[in-house]
Design a protein around this motif. Structure first.
Motif, PDB file in Angstrom:
ATOM      1  N   ARG A 153       0.853  -1.191   0.000  1.00 46.21           N
ATOM      2  CA  ARG A 153       0.000   0.000   0.000  1.00 46.21           C
ATOM      3  C   ARG A 153       0.884   1.234   0.000  1.00 46.21           C
ATOM      4  O   ARG A 153       1.997   1.232   0.506  1.00 46.21           O
ATOM      5  N   CYS A 154       0.342   2.250  -0.582  1.00 46.34           N
ATOM      6  CA  CYS A 154       1.090   3.503  -0.679  1.00 46.34           C
ATOM      7  C   CYS A 154       1.179   4.150   0.700  1.00 46.34           C
ATOM      8  O   CYS A 154       0.191   4.269   1.421  1.00 46.34           O
ATOM      9  N   THR A 155       2.387   4.568   1.017  1.00 45.86           N
ATOM     10  CA  THR A 155       2.601   5.204   2.318  1.00 45.86           C
ATOM     11  C   THR A 155       3.060   6.644   2.174  1.00 45.86           C
ATOM     12  O   THR A 155       3.525   7.245   3.135  1.00 45.86           O
ATOM     13  N   GLY A 166      -3.611   7.367   4.537  1.00 45.57           N
ATOM     14  CA  GLY A 166      -4.931   7.189   3.983  1.00 45.57           C
ATOM     15  C   GLY A 166      -4.973   7.062   2.483  1.00 45.57           C
ATOM     16  O   GLY A 166      -6.052   6.945   1.910  1.00 45.57           O
ATOM     17  N   CYS A 167      -3.825   7.069   1.876  1.00 43.78           N
ATOM     18  CA  CYS A 167      -3.811   6.893   0.424  1.00 43.78           C
ATOM     19  C   CYS A 167      -4.350   5.500   0.092  1.00 43.78           C
ATOM     20  O   CYS A 167      -3.870   4.504   0.614  1.00 43.78           O
ATOM     21  N   PRO A 168      -5.321   5.438  -0.758  1.00 46.76           N
ATOM     22  CA  PRO A 168      -5.974   4.153  -1.016  1.00 46.76           C
ATOM     23  C   PRO A 168      -5.260   3.270  -2.017  1.00 46.76           C
ATOM     24  O   PRO A 168      -5.708   2.172  -2.289  1.00 46.76           O
ATOM     25  N   VAL A 169      -4.175   3.766  -2.547  1.00 43.34           N
ATOM     26  CA  VAL A 169      -3.527   3.026  -3.633  1.00 43.34           C
ATOM     27  C   VAL A 169      -2.844   1.774  -3.079  1.00 43.34           C
ATOM     28  O   VAL A 169      -2.155   1.818  -2.066  1.00 43.34           O
ATOM     29  N   ARG A 170      -3.081   0.705  -3.741  1.00 39.65           N
ATOM     30  CA  ARG A 170      -2.413  -0.556  -3.389  1.00 39.65           C
ATOM     31  C   ARG A 170      -1.848  -1.177  -4.650  1.00 39.65           C
ATOM     32  O   ARG A 170      -2.262  -0.861  -5.758  1.00 39.65           O
ATOM     33  N   ASN A 220      -6.344   5.458  -6.804  1.00 37.43           N
ATOM     34  CA  ASN A 220      -5.665   6.696  -7.163  1.00 37.43           C
ATOM     35  C   ASN A 220      -5.073   7.352  -5.927  1.00 37.43           C
ATOM     36  O   ASN A 220      -5.654   7.309  -4.858  1.00 37.43           O
ATOM     37  N   HIS A 221      -3.962   7.962  -6.125  1.00 38.74           N
ATOM     38  CA  HIS A 221      -3.314   8.650  -5.004  1.00 38.74           C
ATOM     39  C   HIS A 221      -4.112   9.889  -4.623  1.00 38.74           C
ATOM     40  O   HIS A 221      -4.655  10.585  -5.473  1.00 38.74           O
ATOM     41  N   ASN A 222      -4.122  10.150  -3.373  1.00 34.68           N
ATOM     42  CA  ASN A 222      -4.845  11.325  -2.883  1.00 34.68           C
ATOM     43  C   ASN A 222      -3.869  12.362  -2.343  1.00 34.68           C
ATOM     44  O   ASN A 222      -4.168  13.099  -1.425  1.00 34.68           O
ATOM     45  N   HIS A 223      -2.714  12.405  -2.954  1.00 39.50           N
ATOM     46  CA  HIS A 223      -1.675  13.304  -2.451  1.00 39.50           C
ATOM     47  C   HIS A 223      -0.761  13.647  -3.604  1.00 39.50           C
ATOM     48  O   HIS A 223      -0.744  12.951  -4.624  1.00 39.50           O
ATOM     49  N   PRO A 224       0.004  14.693  -3.454  1.00 41.18           N
ATOM     50  CA  PRO A 224       0.976  15.034  -4.498  1.00 41.18           C
ATOM     51  C   PRO A 224       2.019  13.943  -4.637  1.00 41.18           C
ATOM     52  O   PRO A 224       2.359  13.263  -3.671  1.00 41.18           O
TER      53      PRO A 224
HETATM   54 ZN   LIG Z   1      -0.372   7.350  -2.652  1.00 41.41          ZN
END
Ligand SMILES: [Zn+2]
Length: 483
Positions: free
Chosen positions: A272-274, A278-282, A302-306
């Motif tokens: 999972r994206c760290t 809370g980034c939902p990307v896996r 999709n990433h929820n961050h820059p």
């Molecule tokens: Zn992410």
DNA sequence: CGGGTTTGACCAGCGC
DNA sequence: GCGCTGGTCAAACCCG
């Protein structure tokens, strides 16, 4: 579920106080100090106009040769504002450029769509028929959900493109593909283990899959809960020939599980994206059972961050691909068709890299980059972690992303030959999908402002820093030392 | 000590 | 209902 809402609200509140604090700080300065600070605030608020105003003042003061500390502050402010102004202008220029690029895309779209429709009428007809059938069902999200496609250059014998209708109804809606992440946090999670109630980080990180499960079972959920799960369900799978334990996509990943998949001696690793809480990307990483040099990486969400420039390519591509799969309009299948056309026109001979398949539980786009005649060019030199070579973002990284069939192609591409055809085909894929176009536009913008290298600097994958984690798949390979 | 990995347990979906 | 499988969790462990 309620506490999830609370968390989101708290996050928003966390962000807000900053601006509030700024505002209050300025007010305090106004109150405490004299007119100097008032002027400062005025400058900040009014920006460019006062900038010229300051210049006038500055000139007069210079003439008087009485530079007080206040004047020096003015000068600094003026300089800062000049820079701000300049940056603003640059920003505007870049935006204009982007707009122009988008317009050019649209122009190319029309032309290439025409060409494609003429050159591949059968395919489009098939897709249109398919689409009609799905439309008959009356549930757009159903059709979107039920379709997936695989772009496979590894198996030329496979169908160029086929779309199957998946009768399974999993989620209810697939809208808002591009903005899934934030809403995903808001979406309720019906399923939750009792002993997980008090999870803090893992709660936010892992809550979305609860969502998935609940979505799949409860189709009567409210519509606003739906989009996230749908987007998250859209998967983009990348098959790349790599000895590295994992391709470098510029994101930070944390391994949260590993399972032995049926029919494959190689374990499947879950990440999972760290980069953002809370980034939902896996993503799932697994080696091909037949050819263990092929690494299959499946992205979800999709990433929820820059993202760093090196990661934007991947993120935007997956986002675009997911959008293609799940696009709210009826262009979904058209996009698929164009995607098929896209890869059938690629420089290398693999004419059948596009396979549309919905047999999988999730709509999945599989980009097979292993069919290259010279796969070594996919890899970034001696790097142990293969940089992500993605076609849609590979325009700038063409030598790596599109290994030519002959050594001349690279140079030829630079002179417009192969490149042009590739660009055209890429544009064809973009043509019918606004979401993809938007995603690509963002990618272009990010690339323009980023280092054009293969860009794995941003990759801080520590997942395989420990041999234990990769021992089963590629024990001899150490974490990438890519530049 | 913080953050990542390992790994057994848990859960849901699915087929029988 | 039962077993299988995929996916995830989280305590324990490891490492810098
Ligand atoms: Zn992410």
């Amino acid at each position: 579920m309620q506490h999830h809402h609370d968390k989101v609200v708290l996050q928003h509140l966390k962000a807000d106080p900053r601006s509030v604090r700024h505002g209050s700080k300025g007010e305090e300065e106004d109150c405490d100090d004299a007119s100097n600070n008032n002027r400062i605030d005025r400058h900040v608020n009014t920006g460019l106009y006062l900038h010229t105003f300051d210049l006038g003042i500055k000139g007069s003061i210079t003439e008087e040769k009485h530079k007080t500390s206040t004047d020096r502050q003015h000068d600094q402010l003026t300089i800062l504002k000049e820079e701000l102004h300049r940056l603003h202008i640059e920003n505007v220029k870049l935006k204009n450029k982007l707009d122009q690029i988008a317009k050019n895309y649209s122009v190319l779209k029309a032309q290439i769509v025409l060409v494609l429709q003429q050159s591949q009428p059968r395919q489009n007809n098939f897709l249109q028929i398919q689409q009609k059938d799905e439309t008959r069902n009356g549930h757009q999200y159903m059709e979107r959900q039920s379709t997936g496609f695989i772009l496979d250059i590894n198996e030329p014998s496979s169908q160029c493109s086929h779309i199957e209708t998946n009768n399974q109804l999993r989620s209810t809606s697939l809208d808002n593909c591009n903005e899934c992440s934030h809403s995903e946090q808001v979406v309720g999670r019906s399923r939750k283990r009792p002993h997980m109630e008090n999870r803090s980080e893992h709660d936010t990180l892992g809550s979305w899959e609860k969502n998935k499960c609940s979505k799949e079972t409860e189709q009567t959920k409210s519509i606003e809960q739906v989009p996230d799960a749908s987007l998250r369900k859209a998967r983009v799978s990348v098959r790349a020939r790599s000895d590295a334990p994992m391709i470098s996509d510029g994101c930070q990943w944390r391994k949260y599980g590993q399972k032995m998949a049926k029919g494959n001696p190689c374990p499947r690793a879950y990440y999972r994206c760290t980069m953002s809480m809370g980034c939902p990307v896996r993503k799932q990483v697994q080696r091909c059972a037949d050819d263990k040099t092929i690494l299959t990486t499946t992205y979800e969400g999709n990433h929820n961050h820059p993202l760093p420039p090196s990661a934007t390519a991947m993120a935007n591509t997956t986002s675009a691909a997911a959008s293609m799969l799940l696009s709210g309009s009826t262009t979904s299948n058209e996009t698929l068709a164009n995607s098929a056309a896209l890869f059938s026109h690629l420089p290398y001979s693999a004419s059948n890299i596009a396979t549309l398949s919905a047999s999988a539980p999730f709509p999945t786009i599989t980009l097979d980059l292993t069919h290259s005649p010279n796969t070594s060019q996919f890899q970034c030199g001696p790097s142990l972690s293969t940089p992500f070579p993605f076609p849609m973002h590979g325009i700038r990284m063409q030598p790596m992303c599109f290994p030519p069939q002959s050594p001349n192609i690279q140079s030829a591409a630079q002179h417009g030959g192969q490149q042009q055809s590739m660009v055209e085909t890429i544009t064809a894929a973009i043509a019918t999908d606004p979401n993809l176009a938007a995603a690509l536009a963002s990618a272009v913008s990010s690339i323009m402002g980023a280092v054009p290298t293969s860009g794995n600097n941003g990759n801080h994958d520590h997942n395989f820093s420990d041999n234990r984690s990769s021992s089963k798949t590629s024990p001899s390979e150490e974490p990438a030392l890519h530049t």
